[in-house]
Motif scaffolding. Structure first.
Motif, PDB file in Angstrom:
ATOM      1  N   CYS A  50       6.325   7.562  -3.921  1.00  0.00           N
ATOM      2  CA  CYS A  50       6.098   7.379  -2.632  1.00  0.00           C
ATOM      3  C   CYS A  50       5.076   6.163  -2.390  1.00  0.00           C
ATOM      4  CB  CYS A  50       5.468   8.544  -1.810  1.00  0.00           C
ATOM      5  SG  CYS A  50       6.253  10.319  -2.093  1.00  0.00           S
ATOM      6  N   VAL A  51       5.786   5.204  -1.431  1.00  0.00           N
ATOM      7  CA  VAL A  51       4.932   3.973  -1.103  1.00  0.00           C
ATOM      8  C   VAL A  51       4.352   4.085   0.366  1.00  0.00           C
ATOM      9  CG1 VAL A  51       5.179   1.492  -1.228  1.00  0.00           C
ATOM     10  CG2 VAL A  51       6.717   2.885  -2.598  1.00  0.00           C
ATOM     11  N   VAL A  52       3.164   4.023   0.215  1.00  0.00           N
ATOM     12  CA  VAL A  52       2.315   4.375   1.748  1.00  0.00           C
ATOM     13  C   VAL A  52       1.534   3.012   1.974  1.00  0.00           C
ATOM     14  CG1 VAL A  52       2.583   6.538   1.317  1.00  0.00           C
ATOM     15  CG2 VAL A  52       0.575   5.579   0.574  1.00  0.00           C
ATOM     16  N   GLY A  53       1.055   3.087   3.438  1.00  0.00           N
ATOM     17  CA  GLY A  53       0.082   2.009   3.788  1.00  0.00           C
ATOM     18  C   GLY A  53      -1.101   3.008   4.217  1.00  0.00           C
ATOM     19  N   ILE A  54      -2.023   2.298   4.505  1.00  0.00           N
ATOM     20  CA  ILE A  54      -3.211   2.801   4.906  1.00  0.00           C
ATOM     21  C   ILE A  54      -4.023   2.084   6.151  1.00  0.00           C
ATOM     22  CG2 ILE A  54      -5.954   3.148   4.330  1.00  0.00           C
ATOM     23  CD1 ILE A  54      -5.183   3.104   1.463  1.00  0.00           C
ATOM     24  N   ALA A  55      -4.118   2.905   6.967  1.00  0.00           N
ATOM     25  CA  ALA A  55      -4.525   2.304   8.564  1.00  0.00           C
ATOM     26  C   ALA A  55      -6.165   2.467   8.563  1.00  0.00           C
ATOM     27  CB  ALA A  55      -3.894   2.933   9.526  1.00  0.00           C
ATOM     28  N   ASP A  56      -6.715   1.128   9.148  1.00  0.00           N
ATOM     29  CA  ASP A  56      -8.140   1.458   9.329  1.00  0.00           C
ATOM     30  C   ASP A  56      -8.131   2.095  10.908  1.00  0.00           C
ATOM     31  OD1 ASP A  56      -8.659  -1.177  11.588  1.00  0.00           O
ATOM     32  OD2 ASP A  56      -7.008  -1.319  10.327  1.00  0.00           O
ATOM     33  N   LEU A  57      -9.420   2.499  11.258  1.00  0.00           N
ATOM     34  CA  LEU A  57      -9.552   2.770  12.583  1.00  0.00           C
ATOM     35  C   LEU A  57     -10.466   2.178  13.374  1.00  0.00           C
ATOM     36  CD1 LEU A  57      -9.636   6.818  11.598  1.00  0.00           C
ATOM     37  CD2 LEU A  57      -7.774   5.397  12.300  1.00  0.00           C
ATOM     38  N   THR A  58     -10.355   0.892  13.241  1.00  0.00           N
ATOM     39  CA  THR A  58     -11.517  -0.138  13.869  1.00  0.00           C
ATOM     40  C   THR A  58     -10.615  -0.257  15.352  1.00  0.00           C
ATOM     41  OG1 THR A  58     -10.146  -2.109  13.091  1.00  0.00           O
ATOM     42  CG2 THR A  58     -12.058  -1.184  11.826  1.00  0.00           C
ATOM     43  N   PRO A  59     -11.257  -0.908  16.123  1.00  0.00           N
ATOM     44  CA  PRO A  59     -10.992  -1.117  17.525  1.00  0.00           C
ATOM     45  C   PRO A  59      -9.632  -2.071  17.480  1.00  0.00           C
ATOM     46  CG  PRO A  59     -13.413  -1.457  17.648  1.00  0.00           C
ATOM     47  CD  PRO A  59     -13.038  -1.218  16.163  1.00  0.00           C
ATOM     48  N   ALA A  60      -9.420  -2.700  16.456  1.00  0.00           N
ATOM     49  CA  ALA A  60      -8.189  -3.529  16.336  1.00  0.00           C
ATOM     50  C   ALA A  60      -7.245  -2.964  15.537  1.00  0.00           C
ATOM     51  CB  ALA A  60      -8.696  -5.009  15.776  1.00  0.00           C
ATOM     52  N   THR A  61      -7.263  -1.634  15.306  1.00  0.00           N
ATOM     53  CA  THR A  61      -6.378  -0.991  14.326  1.00  0.00           C
ATOM     54  C   THR A  61      -4.747  -1.346  14.923  1.00  0.00           C
ATOM     55  OG1 THR A  61      -5.517   0.905  13.316  1.00  0.00           O
ATOM     56  CG2 THR A  61      -6.415   1.063  15.386  1.00  0.00           C
ATOM     57  N   HIS A  62      -3.843  -1.341  13.746  1.00  0.00           N
ATOM     58  CA  HIS A  62      -2.502  -1.396  14.159  1.00  0.00           C
ATOM     59  C   HIS A  62      -2.036  -0.251  14.753  1.00  0.00           C
ATOM     60  CE1 HIS A  62       1.595  -3.014  13.991  1.00  0.00           C
ATOM     61  NE2 HIS A  62       2.013  -1.973  13.307  1.00  0.00           N
ATOM     62  N   LEU A  63      -2.468   0.976  14.634  1.00  0.00           N
ATOM     63  CA  LEU A  63      -2.129   2.159  15.040  1.00  0.00           C
ATOM     64  C   LEU A  63      -2.371   1.912  16.929  1.00  0.00           C
ATOM     65  CD1 LEU A  63      -3.742   4.645  12.621  1.00  0.00           C
ATOM     66  CD2 LEU A  63      -1.227   4.227  13.095  1.00  0.00           C
ATOM     67  N   LEU A  64      -3.289   1.103  17.158  1.00  0.00           N
ATOM     68  CA  LEU A  64      -3.548   0.943  18.760  1.00  0.00           C
ATOM     69  C   LEU A  64      -2.269  -0.101  19.074  1.00  0.00           C
ATOM     70  CD1 LEU A  64      -7.011   0.823  19.540  1.00  0.00           C
ATOM     71  CD2 LEU A  64      -5.488   2.786  20.264  1.00  0.00           C
ATOM     72  N   ARG A  65      -2.170  -1.116  18.503  1.00  0.00           N
ATOM     73  CA  ARG A  65      -1.202  -2.158  18.697  1.00  0.00           C
ATOM     74  C   ARG A  65       0.291  -1.532  18.774  1.00  0.00           C
ATOM     75  NH1 ARG A  65      -4.422  -4.962  15.502  1.00  0.00           N
ATOM     76  NH2 ARG A  65      -2.997  -5.107  13.854  1.00  0.00           N
ATOM     77  N   SER A  66       0.538  -0.635  18.010  1.00  0.00           N
ATOM     78  CA  SER A  66       2.099  -0.117  17.873  1.00  0.00           C
ATOM     79  C   SER A  66       2.125   0.972  18.874  1.00  0.00           C
ATOM     80  CB  SER A  66       2.194   0.343  16.547  1.00  0.00           C
ATOM     81  OG  SER A  66       1.425   1.686  16.177  1.00  0.00           O
ATOM     82  N   GLN A  67       1.064   1.273  19.580  1.00  0.00           N
ATOM     83  CA  GLN A  67       0.824   2.558  20.419  1.00  0.00           C
ATOM     84  C   GLN A  67       1.230   3.761  19.964  1.00  0.00           C
ATOM     85  OE1 GLN A  67       3.267   1.908  23.882  1.00  0.00           O
ATOM     86  NE2 GLN A  67       2.397  -0.216  24.179  1.00  0.00           N
ATOM     87  N   SER A  68       1.077   4.006  18.527  1.00  0.00           N
ATOM     88  CA  SER A  68       0.962   5.205  17.675  1.00  0.00           C
ATOM     89  C   SER A  68      -0.245   6.119  18.068  1.00  0.00           C
ATOM     90  CB  SER A  68       1.001   4.968  16.112  1.00  0.00           C
ATOM     91  OG  SER A  68       1.850   4.127  15.937  1.00  0.00           O
TER      92      SER A  68
END
Length: 327
Positions: free
Chosen positions: A208-226
């Motif tokens: 299994c190949v995974v990424g790790i997301a940060d939870l800073t105000p600039a996190t990609h999870l916000l930019r991707s609207q996840s």
């Protein structure tokens, strides 16, 4: 590895991955342009530069050993820094993606790896872009989490579809959101026959190949609207510092007590535990997130950049938590 070979490898990374000129490399390493030319030529002559740069400098090897020992990893690759810290994170992503593509290419090319679970994120998307074509019609690439995001950037479906295209294999994605609107919705989605079929395939994955997301105000999870800004604020208030496979993790490696973890549609951490799991992540802003994920004990391998590796290791105590894997 002697000092000259280590320097040649670092120069090759700066040239072929970082895209730096000979003058920039000379200034960075404190040597002459003539020596840069000689070092890069030596790396080429000795077969260190193929599709990828083979090997890492000695300093990175030492960091790999320390990370493996501290967090119980089976494998670690620390890629050399190719910028001076003032450039955008794309240069770090390029280094990580190159190393991850090399790692995956070797396993796929050996014929021993045919079923691969894939997470999400920009670095994994960049990894696939750097993966040379292979003829592996029996390969299967399976999404480990819901493949529908509000924005198409680094969409999990796009990543596994391109992997299948590069290898002639097949891809299987979960036709559901990454995170459901409610716990009840998540339960309904997980129960769907098509989703259950993908879960079954995911349990058969050899890697299994995974990424790790940060939870800073600039996190990609916000930019991707996840995530919405309100959701991010809420999980941070609950103690989350990082994300792995849609699950939000506290600094000590435990899952936070929050409904967002029950709303994730995908393979859970307990289902990942005990199998080969490679995380590809970097950027000093992610150091806290990566350290937290390492403390879950889920990862067996890590690809990270040099500066972030140093930041991850700069912490009090041993860095290991109760959940760290045992050999």
């Amino acid at each position: 590895m002697d000092a000259e070979q280590s320097l040649a490898i670092r120069a090759a990374w700066l040239a072929y991955v970082g895209g730096h000129t000979q003058e920039e490399i000379a200034e960075r390493l404190g040597i002459t342009r003539v020596k840069v030319q000689r070092l890069v030529a030596s790396a080429m002559k000795n077969g260190l530069v193929k599709f990828f740069v083979e090997g890492v400098p000695a300093e990175c090897l030492a960091l790999e050993d320390e990370l493996m020992q501290r967090f119980g990893l089976d494998r670690c690759v620390v890629v050399p820094d190719v910028d001076d810290g003032t450039q955008p994170p794309e240069s770090t992503i390029a280094s990580l993606a190159s190393a991850a593509a090399r790692y995956l290419h070797r396993l796929l090319g050996s014929g021993t790896l045919q079923r691969v679970g894939i997470g999400q994120g920009r670095t994994l998307a960049a990894m696939v872009e750097r993966l040379p074509s292979l003829q592996l019609p029996g390969a299967r690439f399976v999404s480990l989490l819901g493949s529908l995001t509000r924005r198409s950037s680094a969409n999990p479906f796009d990543v596994i579809a391109k992997l299948a295209e590069r290898t002639g294999g097949e891809c299987y994605f979960m036709p559901v959101p990454f995170i459901a609107d409610s716990v009840a919705d998540a339960e309904v989605l997980r129960a769907q026959r098509g989703v259950q079929d993908v879960f079954r395939l995911a349990r058969e994955c050899q890697l299994c190949v995974v990424g790790i997301a940060d939870l800073t105000p600039a996190t990609h999870l916000l930019r991707s609207q996840s995530l919405t800004p309100a959701e991010l604020k809420s999980i941070r208030a609950a103690g989350a510092v990082g994300e792995l496979a849609g699950r939000f993790i506290a600094a000590d490696g435990s899952l936070i007590a929050h409904e967002m973890n029950a709303r994730a549609v995908g393979v859970g951490l307990d289902e990942l535990r005990g199998r080969p799991v490679l995380a590809v992540a970097g950027g000093k802003y992610k150091a806290e997130s990566i350290r937290a994920v390492l403390r879950t004990g889920v990862l067996t391998a890590l690809i990270v950049d040099e500066a972030t590796a140093k930041a991850v290791l700069r912490t009090r105590g041993s860095g290991a938590a109760a959940g760290t894997r045992s050999h």
